[in-house]
Motif scaffolding. Structure first.
Motif, PDB file in Angstrom:
ATOM      1  N   GLN A  97       4.953   8.730 -11.422  1.00 34.94           N
ATOM      2  CA  GLN A  97       3.527   9.320 -11.786  1.00 34.94           C
ATOM      3  C   GLN A  97       2.587   8.325 -11.038  1.00 34.94           C
ATOM      4  OE1 GLN A  97       2.379  11.976 -13.303  1.00 34.94           O
ATOM      5  NE2 GLN A  97       4.467  12.557 -13.189  1.00 34.94           N
ATOM      6  N   ILE A  98       2.916   6.928 -11.009  1.00 38.36           N
ATOM      7  CA  ILE A  98       1.928   6.056 -10.328  1.00 38.36           C
ATOM      8  C   ILE A  98       1.884   6.321  -8.825  1.00 38.36           C
ATOM      9  CG2 ILE A  98       2.082   3.546  -9.444  1.00 38.36           C
ATOM     10  CD1 ILE A  98       1.311   3.777 -12.357  1.00 38.36           C
ATOM     11  N   ASP A 147      -9.726   3.522  -4.935  1.00 37.93           N
ATOM     12  CA  ASP A 147     -10.269   3.045  -6.424  1.00 37.93           C
ATOM     13  C   ASP A 147      -8.866   2.738  -7.153  1.00 37.93           C
ATOM     14  OD1 ASP A 147     -12.892   3.531  -5.957  1.00 37.93           O
ATOM     15  OD2 ASP A 147     -12.634   5.839  -6.296  1.00 37.93           O
ATOM     16  N   TYR A 148      -7.819   2.876  -6.636  1.00 44.36           N
ATOM     17  CA  TYR A 148      -6.471   2.409  -7.509  1.00 44.36           C
ATOM     18  C   TYR A 148      -6.437   0.770  -7.803  1.00 44.36           C
ATOM     19  CZ  TYR A 148      -2.007   1.552  -9.091  1.00 44.36           C
ATOM     20  OH  TYR A 148      -0.710   1.172  -9.781  1.00 44.36           O
ATOM     21  N   GLY A 149      -6.454   0.489  -8.959  1.00 40.91           N
ATOM     22  CA  GLY A 149      -6.440  -0.830  -9.327  1.00 40.91           C
ATOM     23  C   GLY A 149      -7.749  -1.148  -9.894  1.00 40.91           C
ATOM     24  N   SER A 150      -8.808  -0.543  -9.850  1.00 38.67           N
ATOM     25  CA  SER A 150      -9.926  -0.857 -10.216  1.00 38.67           C
ATOM     26  C   SER A 150     -10.110  -0.676 -11.866  1.00 38.67           C
ATOM     27  CB  SER A 150     -11.076  -0.140  -9.649  1.00 38.67           C
ATOM     28  OG  SER A 150     -11.183  -0.287  -8.551  1.00 38.67           O
ATOM     29  N   VAL A 151     -10.566  -1.525 -12.556  1.00 36.60           N
ATOM     30  CA  VAL A 151     -10.544  -1.229 -14.191  1.00 36.60           C
ATOM     31  C   VAL A 151     -11.797  -1.476 -14.668  1.00 36.60           C
ATOM     32  CG1 VAL A 151      -8.043  -1.758 -14.594  1.00 36.60           C
ATOM     33  CG2 VAL A 151      -9.430  -3.614 -14.567  1.00 36.60           C
ATOM     34  N   ALA A 205       3.155  -0.562  -9.479  1.00 38.17           N
ATOM     35  CA  ALA A 205       2.404  -0.300 -10.942  1.00 38.17           C
ATOM     36  C   ALA A 205       1.745  -1.343 -11.604  1.00 38.17           C
ATOM     37  CB  ALA A 205       3.559   0.208 -11.662  1.00 38.17           C
ATOM     38  N   LEU A 206       2.284  -2.641 -10.872  1.00 44.07           N
ATOM     39  CA  LEU A 206       1.676  -3.999 -11.513  1.00 44.07           C
ATOM     40  C   LEU A 206       0.497  -4.398 -10.626  1.00 44.07           C
ATOM     41  CD1 LEU A 206       5.250  -5.908 -11.403  1.00 44.07           C
ATOM     42  CD2 LEU A 206       3.839  -4.976 -13.366  1.00 44.07           C
ATOM     43  N   TYR A 207       0.000  -3.299  -9.780  1.00 41.54           N
ATOM     44  CA  TYR A 207      -1.076  -4.047  -9.197  1.00 41.54           C
ATOM     45  C   TYR A 207      -2.379  -4.226 -10.130  1.00 41.54           C
ATOM     46  CZ  TYR A 207      -5.189  -4.003  -5.930  1.00 41.54           C
ATOM     47  OH  TYR A 207      -6.302  -4.286  -5.369  1.00 41.54           O
ATOM     48  N   VAL A 209      -2.434   0.276  -1.492  1.00 39.92           N
ATOM     49  CA  VAL A 209      -2.460  -0.855  -2.358  1.00 39.92           C
ATOM     50  C   VAL A 209      -2.682  -2.151  -1.397  1.00 39.92           C
ATOM     51  CG1 VAL A 209      -1.365  -2.452  -3.979  1.00 39.92           C
ATOM     52  CG2 VAL A 209      -1.482   0.331  -4.238  1.00 39.92           C
ATOM     53  N   ILE A 210      -1.894  -2.192  -0.506  1.00 45.87           N
ATOM     54  CA  ILE A 210      -2.243  -3.645   0.567  1.00 45.87           C
ATOM     55  C   ILE A 210      -3.832  -3.690   1.143  1.00 45.87           C
ATOM     56  CG2 ILE A 210      -1.626  -4.752   2.771  1.00 45.87           C
ATOM     57  CD1 ILE A 210       1.437  -3.743   2.278  1.00 45.87           C
ATOM     58  N   LYS A 211      -4.165  -2.337   1.428  1.00 47.46           N
ATOM     59  CA  LYS A 211      -5.391  -2.148   1.739  1.00 47.46           C
ATOM     60  C   LYS A 211      -6.535  -2.520   0.640  1.00 47.46           C
ATOM     61  CE  LYS A 211      -8.886  -0.558   4.716  1.00 47.46           C
ATOM     62  NZ  LYS A 211     -10.257  -0.734   3.609  1.00 47.46           N
ATOM     63  N   ASN A 212      -6.040  -2.184  -0.502  1.00 47.46           N
ATOM     64  CA  ASN A 212      -7.196  -2.467  -1.709  1.00 47.46           C
ATOM     65  C   ASN A 212      -7.338  -3.798  -1.870  1.00 47.46           C
ATOM     66  OD1 ASN A 212      -7.430   0.472  -1.501  1.00 47.46           O
ATOM     67  ND2 ASN A 212      -6.513   0.547  -3.785  1.00 47.46           N
TER      68      ASN A 212
END
Length: 556
Positions: A99-100, A110-114, A481-483, A540-543
């Motif tokens: 799912q991740i 936007d993945y990782g933004s909270v 998933a840990l990002y 994720v590396i890019k983010n």
């Protein structure tokens, strides 16, 4: 991951409270972390230990109560264990990691933004170098930390303002003006003693040459005493140095929303008004013909002088006005990034914050330790231009902005840093920034290879991720998933260096996998699954690189 596990834990705590097994007066903050021993699980929480004092129970007993009430309605938990003094460890199902991958594919950049900030206004003040000389590598480290932290806070929902405080009042600027005036007179054949405490770098000669070529100075003051043209030289020299500083910061990829002048606080009577307010609040008093800040009322080891016996202001006076100004602008949190030598100054500024009626923790001070610049393990000679230190410009010109930023962020800011120029230029796995950037470039190459073969990377929803059975594949999915947890933890702790650790771990997993396994193979369903996994790693590396202000190259 965090939201799902947090909800599960909060529900378990609610059940335990309802059954009278736990009191729980105040809802605890659920902190999730990565177990040091990966065999213990994928993620762990210390909530049982956080509740021990208020519950007056052993953490392990609290952990057993919590675990008893865990209901995995989301269907993501494979196993729950209690370890050590009370860690609750979770092993998650492979389906959760699948799912991740779908989430990354959907959210992209936007993945990782909270949104832990909820739009709260935060000011980050950093670099703030005296405009009396070029930036040195210590300033560069502060710039890298401040810029990465600002990006990090913005990515976690804060409204961030970046500010450079220009120390343009007082003795240093006068010495700068006098130093430039002296060189200016000398280059026009006049005898002029150089000030004993003046600035000796060759940049002073450069400013003097610029002064001669300018309309503001030109040859007007060759035969004019310094006292009669001090203001002209001070203003011109300060602006020249600020232009130099701005150019160096631009080359380093650092921008500021606001440049705030210390002198402006004197010009508009802010210092006087601030001191009057402290008097009205009962935190400024006269003693021995001087005016004192009653900082001991807020834990400082002694009261501090604001106005000396001769009527002149101390450095603290303008800092009082500056922080009063910050508070008046509606910032809920103030983050100051200072050199480690300012450690003793923290309690008095925290006292100022409290004297104006704000909580002590409104102000957070991050200290930046010294940087030793080395070449093959040996100290680099001091700069010819600056005279007594290595400049940021020299380092950036030699190794590049990306390498400089990454190296500055590889340790906690308050720990000493050895910066090896030769290592920063190496194009090998020994160089951590090359290692991480090459991981991104390598994955871009994989995507180009797929395109050349007519293979389109499929939508994640159409892929059978159950085919990703290798331990290396699961480890990469787990790291992805840990990002978001890494980003949130870094923001809460104000520690952007955690992102460089994360990137090195993820790049290591990628390079190891790439070395041992082919991604594009004859098995199309497995190729599709691997390509989506690789796309997720690249994203994720890019983010993460974006947050620390480093480019993600597509070719190297």
């Amino acid at each position: 991951m965090k939201e799902a596990l947090s909800n599960i834990l909060y529900n378990a705590l609610t059940e335990a409270k309802k059954n009278g097994e736990l009191k729980i007066k105040d809802e605890p903050l659920i902190v999730l972390e990565i177990p040091k021993d990966e065999t213990k699980g994928d993620v762990a929480t210390t909530v049982a230990m956080a509740l021990a004092a208020s519950e007056k129970k052993k953490p392990r007993d609290i952990a057993e109560i919590i675990v008893k009430h865990i209901k995995d309605e989301a269907g993501i938990i494979d196993k729950v264990d209690i370890a050590g003094p009370g860690f609750i460890n979770f092993l998650l199902k492979n389906e959760y990691y699948h799912q991740i991958l779908k989430q990354i594919d959907k959210e992209g950049k936007d993945y990782g933004s909270v949104d832990i900030g909820k739009g709260e206004k935060v000011q980050v003040e950093f670099v703030s170098a005296n405009p009396t000389g070029p930036l040195h590598v210590g300033h560069g480290r502060g710039a890298a930390v401040g810029d990465a932290l600002s990006n990090l806070l913005a990515a976690t929902g804060y409204d961030v303002t970046r500010e450079f405080y220009i120390n343009d009042a007082g003795r240093q600027v006068r010495l700068l003006a006098q130093s430039v005036y002296s060189r200016y007179r000398q280059m026009h054949g006049k005898e002029e003693p150089f000030p004993e405490d003046g600035y000796h770098g060759t940049y002073i000669n450069e400013v003097a040459v610029s002064a001669t070529a300018s309309q503001a100075i030109n040859l007007k003051f060759v035969d004019v005493p310094f006292e009669k043209c001090e203001a002209d030289f001070a203003e011109f020299s300060k602006e020249e140095m600020l232009r130099d500083i701005r150019n160096d910061l631009n080359a380093f990829g650092v921008r500021f929303d606001n440049w705030f002048s210390e002198q402006s606080l004197l010009n508009d009577s802010s210092v006087k008004k601030s001191i009057e307010e402290l008097k009205d609040r009962g935190f400024a008093y006269k003693k021995d013909d001087a005016l004192w800040l009653r900082s001991t009322a807020f834990g400082d080891d002694k009261d501090r002088v604001i106005i000396k016996k001769d009527g002149s202001y101390t450095y603290l006076a303008t800092d009082i006005a500056y922080h009063r100004n910050k508070l008046s602008r509606g910032f809920k949190s103030l983050i100051n990034i200072w050199g480690a030598d300012h450690h003793g100054y923290i309690p008095r500024v925290q006292a100022v914050i409290q004297a104006f009626g704000h909580p002590k923790d409104t102000l957070h001070v991050l200290l930046v330790q010294l940087v030793a610049v080395l070449r093959q393990g040996k100290p680099v000679p001091m700069s010819k231009r600056a005279g007594d230190f290595v400049t940021l410009r020299e380092v950036v010109q030699e190794v590049g902005s990306d390498a400089a930023r990454f190296f500055f962020l590889m340790r906690r800011s308050d720990s000493h840093l050895d910066f090896d120029l030769e290592l920063a230029k190496k194009q090998s796995s020994e160089n951590p920034v090359y290692y991480v950037q090459y991981a991104h470039a390598r994955l871009c190459s994989v995507e180009r290879q797929a395109e050349e073969r007519g293979i389109k990377i499929p939508d994640a929803d159409s892929v059978d991720f159950g085919l990703l059975k290798l331990p290396e594949e699961r480890n990469m999915m787990k790291q992805l998933a840990l990002y978001p947890i890494t980003i949130e933890g870094s923001a809460r702790a104000l520690e952007p260096h955690r992102i460089t650790f994360y990137l090195q771990n993820l790049a290591g997993l990628l390079h190891n996998y790439y070395f041992h396994h082919r991604i594009i193979i004859d098995d199309k369903p497995l190729t599709d699954a691997r390509l989506v996994l690789m796309k997720g790693v690249r994203q994720v590396i890019k983010n993460a690189l974006d947050i620390i202000g480093i480019k993600a190259p597509e070719k190297m």
